[in-house]
Design a protein around this motif. Structure first.
Motif, short mmCIF file in Angstrom:
data_model
loop_
_atom_site.label_atom_id
_atom_site.label_comp_id
_atom_site.label_asym_id
_atom_site.label_seq_id
_atom_site.Cartn_x
_atom_site.Cartn_y
_atom_site.Cartn_z
N MET A 157 19.26 43.15 106.02
CA MET A 157 18.25 42.38 106.74
C MET A 157 16.87 43.01 106.55
SD MET A 157 20.23 41.20 110.19
CE MET A 157 18.83 40.52 110.95
N GLU A 158 16.80 44.33 106.57
CA GLU A 158 15.53 45.01 106.34
C GLU A 158 15.02 44.74 104.92
OE1 GLU A 158 15.48 49.17 107.31
OE2 GLU A 158 16.46 48.78 109.23
N THR A 159 15.91 44.79 103.96
CA THR A 159 15.56 44.51 102.56
C THR A 159 15.06 43.08 102.43
OG1 THR A 159 17.24 46.08 101.84
CG2 THR A 159 16.39 44.56 100.19
N ALA A 160 15.75 42.17 103.10
CA ALA A 160 15.35 40.76 103.06
C ALA A 160 13.96 40.58 103.66
CB ALA A 160 16.38 39.90 103.77
N ARG A 161 13.68 41.25 104.80
CA ARG A 161 12.35 41.16 105.43
C ARG A 161 11.27 41.74 104.52
NH1 ARG A 161 14.03 43.61 110.62
NH2 ARG A 161 15.41 42.01 111.35
N ARG A 162 11.59 42.89 103.92
CA ARG A 162 10.63 43.53 103.03
C ARG A 162 10.33 42.61 101.83
NH1 ARG A 162 12.68 48.21 100.29
NH2 ARG A 162 14.26 48.06 101.88
N LEU A 163 11.37 42.03 101.27
CA LEU A 163 11.19 41.11 100.14
C LEU A 163 10.39 39.87 100.57
CD1 LEU A 163 14.66 41.31 98.38
CD2 LEU A 163 12.49 42.22 97.56
N GLU A 164 10.65 39.40 101.78
CA GLU A 164 9.91 38.24 102.29
C GLU A 164 8.43 38.57 102.46
OE1 GLU A 164 9.99 35.32 106.16
OE2 GLU A 164 11.87 36.28 105.56
N VAL A 165 8.13 39.75 103.00
CA VAL A 165 6.75 40.19 103.18
C VAL A 165 6.06 40.32 101.81
CG1 VAL A 165 5.30 42.14 103.92
CG2 VAL A 165 7.12 41.29 105.41
N GLN A 166 6.78 40.94 100.85
CA GLN A 166 6.23 41.09 99.50
C GLN A 166 6.01 39.72 98.86
OE1 GLN A 166 8.97 43.60 97.40
NE2 GLN A 166 8.00 45.50 98.11
N SER A 167 6.96 38.82 99.07
CA SER A 167 6.84 37.46 98.51
C SER A 167 5.62 36.75 99.08
CB SER A 167 8.11 36.67 98.82
OG SER A 167 7.96 35.34 98.43
N LYS A 168 5.40 36.87 100.40
CA LYS A 168 4.23 36.24 101.02
C LYS A 168 2.94 36.86 100.51
CE LYS A 168 6.42 34.55 105.22
NZ LYS A 168 6.50 34.62 106.67
N ALA A 169 2.95 38.19 100.32
CA ALA A 169 1.76 38.87 99.81
C ALA A 169 1.45 38.42 98.38
CB ALA A 169 1.95 40.39 99.86
N LEU A 170 2.49 38.31 97.57
CA LEU A 170 2.30 37.83 96.19
C LEU A 170 1.81 36.38 96.17
CD1 LEU A 170 5.40 39.41 94.39
CD2 LEU A 170 2.99 39.99 94.05
N GLN A 171 2.37 35.54 97.03
CA GLN A 171 1.93 34.14 97.10
C GLN A 171 0.47 34.05 97.51
OE1 GLN A 171 3.75 31.45 96.07
NE2 GLN A 171 1.79 30.41 96.29
N ALA A 172 0.06 34.89 98.48
CA ALA A 172 -1.35 34.92 98.91
C ALA A 172 -2.24 35.37 97.76
CB ALA A 172 -1.51 35.84 100.12
N GLU A 173 -1.79 36.35 96.98
CA GLU A 173 -2.56 36.83 95.84
C GLU A 173 -2.68 35.74 94.78
OE1 GLU A 173 -2.49 40.51 92.66
OE2 GLU A 173 -1.27 40.67 94.47
N ILE A 174 -1.61 35.03 94.54
CA ILE A 174 -1.63 33.91 93.57
C ILE A 174 -2.63 32.85 94.02
CG2 ILE A 174 -0.28 31.96 92.67
CD1 ILE A 174 2.15 33.91 92.57
N ASP A 175 -2.58 32.50 95.31
CA ASP A 175 -3.51 31.51 95.85
C ASP A 175 -4.96 31.98 95.70
OD1 ASP A 175 -1.40 29.88 96.49
OD2 ASP A 175 -1.36 30.44 98.62
N THR A 176 -5.19 33.26 95.95
CA THR A 176 -6.53 33.83 95.82
C THR A 176 -7.00 33.76 94.37
OG1 THR A 176 -6.09 35.33 97.65
CG2 THR A 176 -7.93 35.89 96.21
N LEU A 177 -6.13 34.06 93.44
CA LEU A 177 -6.50 34.02 92.02
C LEU A 177 -6.71 32.59 91.53
CD1 LEU A 177 -4.13 36.79 90.60
CD2 LEU A 177 -6.62 36.92 90.89
#
Length: 190
Positions: A6-26
């Protein structure tokens, strides 16, 4: 184990959201740049950019360009009928361009009725439009129009030259028709 997953899943979800935000910014500056580029250009250039970006098909762009060319040809034909001047070639070369001034060299060749001409001049566009370095070549040995052309060159009076060229050509054509009408055939008594 479940807790670690569950912790790994949360971490991956946070990373995924951060990457999506970066993609949107770019993507955002790219979209803004595309929009600002399309706003800066007009006509054919804007159509070409829209076609390249996929917002307009190549067929639509070609259709617009064909319509524009047809309209320009009709305008040229109307102008030729109105002023009697027919251009056979026209080239434009940019000699200098910066934020405050553009200097272009024009070369025109054509005829007015049966009198051929070549004109070269520079057009400077700063706060207004100015003609400089006017050179005129006429296909005639008539001293009257040649001396006028020389004065027009000295004063850079392009419009006045074309007006006078038309008047001179019309008068020359009228004289030619008149003398042709009253032409006496050699050897035939009048």
């Amino acid at each position: 184990m479940l807790r670690r997953d569950m912790e790994t899943a949360r971490r991956l979800e946070v990373q995924s959201k951060a990457l999506q935000a970066e993609i949107d910014t770019l993507r955002s500056p790219h979209t803004e740049t595309e929009g600002s580029v399309a706003v800066k250009f007009k006509g054919r250039m804007k159509d070409a950019l829209l076609s390249l970006s996929g917002k307009q098909t190549a067929e639509e762009t070609m259709r617009k360009m064909r319509a524009e060319v047809e309209e320009m040809e009709e305008d040229l034909e109307r102008q030729t009928e109105m002023n009697g001047i027919s251009l056979t070639s026209c080239t434009v070369k940019t000699l200098h361009e910066d934020d405050t001034r553009v200097v272009q060299q024009y070369s025109l060749a054509g005829s007015c009725l049966d009198l051929g001409f070549q004109v070269e001049f520079q057009r400077s566009e700063a706060q207004g439009k100015t003609i400089t370095k006017l050179d005129i070549v006429l296909d005639t040995h008539d001293m009257q129009i040649s001396s006028f052309a020389s004065r027009a060159e000295e004063r850079c009076e392009l419009i006045q030259f074309f007006r006078t060229l038309r008047n001179f050509s019309e008068g020359r054509e009228d004289r030619r028709r008149t003398f042709h009408h009253f032409q006496v055939t050699p050897g035939v008594p009048s």
